[in-house]
Design a protein around this motif. Structure first.
Motif, PDB file in Angstrom:
ATOM      1  N   ILE A   1       0.835  -1.207   0.000  1.00  0.00           N
ATOM      2  CA  ILE A   1       0.000   0.000   0.000  1.00  0.00           C
ATOM      3  C   ILE A   1       0.870   1.258   0.000  1.00  0.00           C
ATOM      4  N   ARG A   2       2.036   1.203   0.651  1.00  0.00           N
ATOM      5  CA  ARG A   2       2.949   2.357   0.595  1.00  0.00           C
ATOM      6  C   ARG A   2       3.397   2.605  -0.849  1.00  0.00           C
ATOM      7  N   ASN A   3       3.749   1.551  -1.552  1.00  0.00           N
ATOM      8  CA  ASN A   3       4.221   1.711  -2.921  1.00  0.00           C
ATOM      9  C   ASN A   3       3.101   2.168  -3.846  1.00  0.00           C
ATOM     10  N   THR A   4       1.883   1.659  -3.626  1.00  0.00           N
ATOM     11  CA  THR A   4       0.741   2.077  -4.431  1.00  0.00           C
ATOM     12  C   THR A   4       0.444   3.559  -4.228  1.00  0.00           C
ATOM     13  N   VAL A   5       0.514   4.000  -2.973  1.00  0.00           N
ATOM     14  CA  VAL A   5       0.295   5.413  -2.672  1.00  0.00           C
ATOM     15  C   VAL A   5       1.377   6.270  -3.322  1.00  0.00           C
ATOM     16  N   TRP A   6       2.626   5.832  -3.216  1.00  0.00           N
ATOM     17  CA  TRP A   6       3.724   6.606  -3.820  1.00  0.00           C
ATOM     18  C   TRP A   6       3.512   6.745  -5.324  1.00  0.00           C
ATOM     19  N   ASP A   7       3.129   5.676  -5.996  1.00  0.00           N
ATOM     20  CA  ASP A   7       2.886   5.743  -7.438  1.00  0.00           C
ATOM     21  C   ASP A   7       1.774   6.738  -7.766  1.00  0.00           C
ATOM     22  N   HIS A   8       0.738   6.749  -6.929  1.00  0.00           N
ATOM     23  CA  HIS A   8      -0.361   7.680  -7.180  1.00  0.00           C
ATOM     24  C   HIS A   8       0.083   9.119  -6.936  1.00  0.00           C
ATOM     25  N   VAL A   9       0.921   9.323  -5.928  1.00  0.00           N
ATOM     26  CA  VAL A   9       1.434  10.660  -5.654  1.00  0.00           C
ATOM     27  C   VAL A   9       2.265  11.161  -6.838  1.00  0.00           C
ATOM     28  N   VAL A  10       3.084  10.285  -7.389  1.00  0.00           N
ATOM     29  CA  VAL A  10       3.882  10.661  -8.565  1.00  0.00           C
ATOM     30  C   VAL A  10       2.958  11.049  -9.716  1.00  0.00           C
ATOM     31  N   ASP A  11       1.857  10.325  -9.857  1.00  0.00           N
ATOM     32  CA  ASP A  11       0.898  10.651 -10.914  1.00  0.00           C
ATOM     33  C   ASP A  11       0.250  12.009 -10.659  1.00  0.00           C
ATOM     34  N   LEU A  12      -0.039  12.336  -9.408  1.00  0.00           N
ATOM     35  CA  LEU A  12      -0.599  13.643  -9.083  1.00  0.00           C
ATOM     36  C   LEU A  12       0.381  14.756  -9.441  1.00  0.00           C
ATOM     37  N   ILE A  13       1.665  14.518  -9.180  1.00  0.00           N
ATOM     38  CA  ILE A  13       2.688  15.503  -9.537  1.00  0.00           C
ATOM     39  C   ILE A  13       2.794  15.635 -11.051  1.00  0.00           C
ATOM     40  N   ARG A  14       2.821  14.492 -11.730  1.00  0.00           N
ATOM     41  CA  ARG A  14       2.992  14.500 -13.190  1.00  0.00           C
ATOM     42  C   ARG A  14       1.835  15.199 -13.891  1.00  0.00           C
ATOM     43  N   THR A  15       0.627  15.002 -13.406  1.00  0.00           N
ATOM     44  CA  THR A  15      -0.557  15.601 -14.036  1.00  0.00           C
ATOM     45  C   THR A  15      -0.928  16.942 -13.422  1.00  0.00           C
ATOM     46  N   LYS A  16      -0.065  17.434 -12.529  1.00  0.00           N
ATOM     47  CA  LYS A  16      -0.233  18.753 -11.914  1.00  0.00           C
ATOM     48  C   LYS A  16      -1.571  18.891 -11.199  1.00  0.00           C
ATOM     49  N   ARG A  17      -1.918  17.848 -10.440  1.00  0.00           N
ATOM     50  CA  ARG A  17      -3.157  17.845  -9.659  1.00  0.00           C
ATOM     51  C   ARG A  17      -2.872  17.722  -8.165  1.00  0.00           C
ATOM     52  N   TYR A  18      -1.629  17.938  -7.771  1.00  0.00           N
ATOM     53  CA  TYR A  18      -1.221  17.739  -6.391  1.00  0.00           C
ATOM     54  C   TYR A  18      -1.814  18.823  -5.481  1.00  0.00           C
ATOM     55  N   VAL A  19      -2.558  18.396  -4.469  1.00  0.00           N
ATOM     56  CA  VAL A  19      -3.074  19.302  -3.444  1.00  0.00           C
ATOM     57  C   VAL A  19      -2.720  18.703  -2.091  1.00  0.00           C
ATOM     58  N   SER A  20      -1.993  19.454  -1.285  1.00  0.00           N
ATOM     59  CA  SER A  20      -1.566  18.966   0.028  1.00  0.00           C
ATOM     60  C   SER A  20      -2.732  18.948   1.009  1.00  0.00           C
ATOM     61  N   MET A  21      -2.681  18.017   1.955  1.00  0.00           N
ATOM     62  CA  MET A  21      -3.674  18.010   3.029  1.00  0.00           C
ATOM     63  C   MET A  21      -3.652  19.342   3.772  1.00  0.00           C
TER      64      MET A  21
END
Length: 494
Positions: free
Chosen positions: A128-148
């Motif tokens: 689950i840590r690795n799955t979350v990290w991959d999704h975070v990278v995708d958020l960065i790549r697609t410029k959709r990153y919003v911090s808590m």
């Protein structure tokens, strides 16, 4: 540093010396043999540097560059309400273990799922840590990153020194040796190899190859084996009251035994975990089930006043001021009159099978308000599109304009769009950098690391409006969103 430079190829090419400076031996006379030898080296050299074990050994050398600072990260999942609940638990665990918490982004709704703790069927912590990290990278790549921290206001917790935090992007930029401005600007969008390198860095921090002494400690315990406690006397190591039953053990071939363990004793001073720069948890979600907590059972700390204060503070964490002020504006300027809020979750998960019960609660609440010469104002918060209200109780309310006046928000509303823009300008998350004297990050990052797409703030705005409903609130039974609204109303958020 060599392996870190692999995460930034341009820098690597500029600074990394040739690992094996070839000089043709005098005995090697055949040009064909020389070319074959060189070809083999060029073929296998990248694999040498990019294998997980090589990455582990070289990345671990960076652990000494944080001046004794220790960090904690974890794997959030499911919807926003669950992610917020995990964030509170993460703040608590980081404070108990005296670690700086990596503030995660808000993940897409159900982009990552844990599984079922009661059924003892969940993702392994490293998965689950690795799955979350991959999704975070995708958020960065697609410029959709919003911090808590862009959505939840934790400034009072940090200013009071109850917790130490750092934005995930700033930490990952340092640890993985990435240029944070380039990452946040999206200039790396076309350089997929760099994002692949970021994912590879994540495989280390996810503990896919296990823990590394004094660098990374990957927590393997999860809700199948452990219920974390703190200062519960002689309870440490005792069997938890909830265990897999015999039928489940036989059917699923489960050999798990759940024990109650003191998190401070097992992961705090004197433990192997305490010596590591980074402590990586899996999910930190917990919920009551059959008389026990599914993973974390820490509700008070009478012998540790600092932690007791934190427990009381994190019971309710407000939205940032931009969201609160916009929600109040809608309640006071658009609805104006006293109103009732109806939170109706009808399409997601188990709720799609309980329409009758959900509408019955709303109907009973409306009837309790009695007759009035003026229409009853109702703010409707629902996942059912307005076009599908026909032949439902919502449709009946909408048609009876003499008795009821309905209000709701849409993503396209100007107030929603304006609030999203103000959040982007506020950029609260990036204000939480490395602790003083640890590492320096270019101040430009706090100005430029913003999403290029407006964040979705509809849910947060709706919850805020509901907190202002003076005629009462009707929520969907079992919905974590309803629980969040009840909490906002309890603490007088509006």
């Amino acid at each position: 540093m060599r392996v870190m430079n692999l995460l930034n190829p341009n820098r690597a090419m500029a600074t990394r010396p040739s690992p094996w400076p070839f000089k043709r031996p005098s005995s090697l006379r055949s040009p064909l043999l020389s070319l074959a030898f060189l070809f083999c080296i060029l073929l296998f050299l990248p694999y040498y540097f990019l294998t997980p074990k090589s990455l582990l050994s070289k990345t671990s050398s960076r652990c000494n560059s944080y001046h004794g600072q220790k960090f904690l990260w974890y794997a959030p999942h499911s919807g926003f309400s669950n992610q917020l609940s995990e964030f509170k638990n993460a703040l608590l665990m980081s404070a108990i273990l005296n670690r700086t918490l990596l503030i995660p982004p808000i993940l897409d709704h159900h982009a990552v799922a844990l599984g079922s703790c009661p059924k003892f069927r969940v993702l392994e912590p490293n998965q689950i840590r690795n799955t979350v990290w991959d999704h975070v990278v995708d958020l960065i790549r697609t410029k959709r990153y919003v911090s808590m921290a862009d959505i939840i206001d934790i400034s009072s917790l940090v200013s009071s020194s109850l917790v130490r935090v750092i934005d995930f992007r700033i930490f990952a930029s340092s640890w993985c040796n990435l240029d944070i401005d380039s990452t946040c600007f999206g200039e790396l969008g076309w350089q997929y190899s760099l994002f692949d390198s970021l994912k590879q860095c994540g495989s280390f921090l996810s503990g896919l190859d296990g823990s590394v002494t004094k660098c990374l400690y990957a927590v393997d315990e999860d809700c199948r084996t452990t219920v974390w406690t703190y200062q519960n006397g002689n309870e440490d190591g005792a069997l938890d009251s909830f265990q897999p039953d015999k039928q489940l053990k036989r059917k699923k071939k489960i050999a798990y035994v759940r024990r109650r363990q003191d998190v401070y004793k097992h992961l705090g001073p004197g433990s192997e975990a305490d010596s590591a720069t980074v402590l990586a948890f899996g999910s930190l979600f917990t919920a009551p089930y059959k008389g026990s907590e599914s993973y974390i059972d820490i509700h008070e700390s009478l012998r540790d006043q600092r932690i007791q204060n934190l427990i009381e503070k994190i019971e309710f964490l407000p939205f940032v001021p931009e969201i609160i002020s916009a929600g109040k504006k809608f309640a006071h300027e658009t609805i104006q009159a006293p109103f009732l809020c109806a939170q109706l979750r009808l399409l997601d998960g188990q709720f799609k099978n309980h329409w009758k019960t959900t509408f019955l609660g709303l109907k009973q609440k409306i009837e309790s308000l009695g007759q009035s010469v003026h229409p009853i104002h109702i703010f409707v918060m629902t996942d059912l599109p307005e076009a599908n209200w026909t032949e439902s109780y919502l449709g009946d309310l909408a048609e009876d304009s003499r008795r009821f006046k309905l209000f709701f928000l849409k993503e396209s509303d100007q107030l929603i769009v304006q609030t999203s823009k103000r959040l982007v300008e506020g950029n609260h998350g990036m204000s939480f950098g490395f602790p003083s004297g640890t590492r320096d990050i270019d101040s430009k990052a706090t100005k430029h690391c913003r999403p290029s797409r407006l964040p979705d703030v509809l849910l947060y705005m709706e919850e805020t409006v509901c907190s202002c409903a003076s005629l009462g609130f009707v929520g969907t039974s079992g919905s974590t969103i309803a629980e969040s609204i009840e909490l906002m109303r309890k603490f007088g958020e509006c």
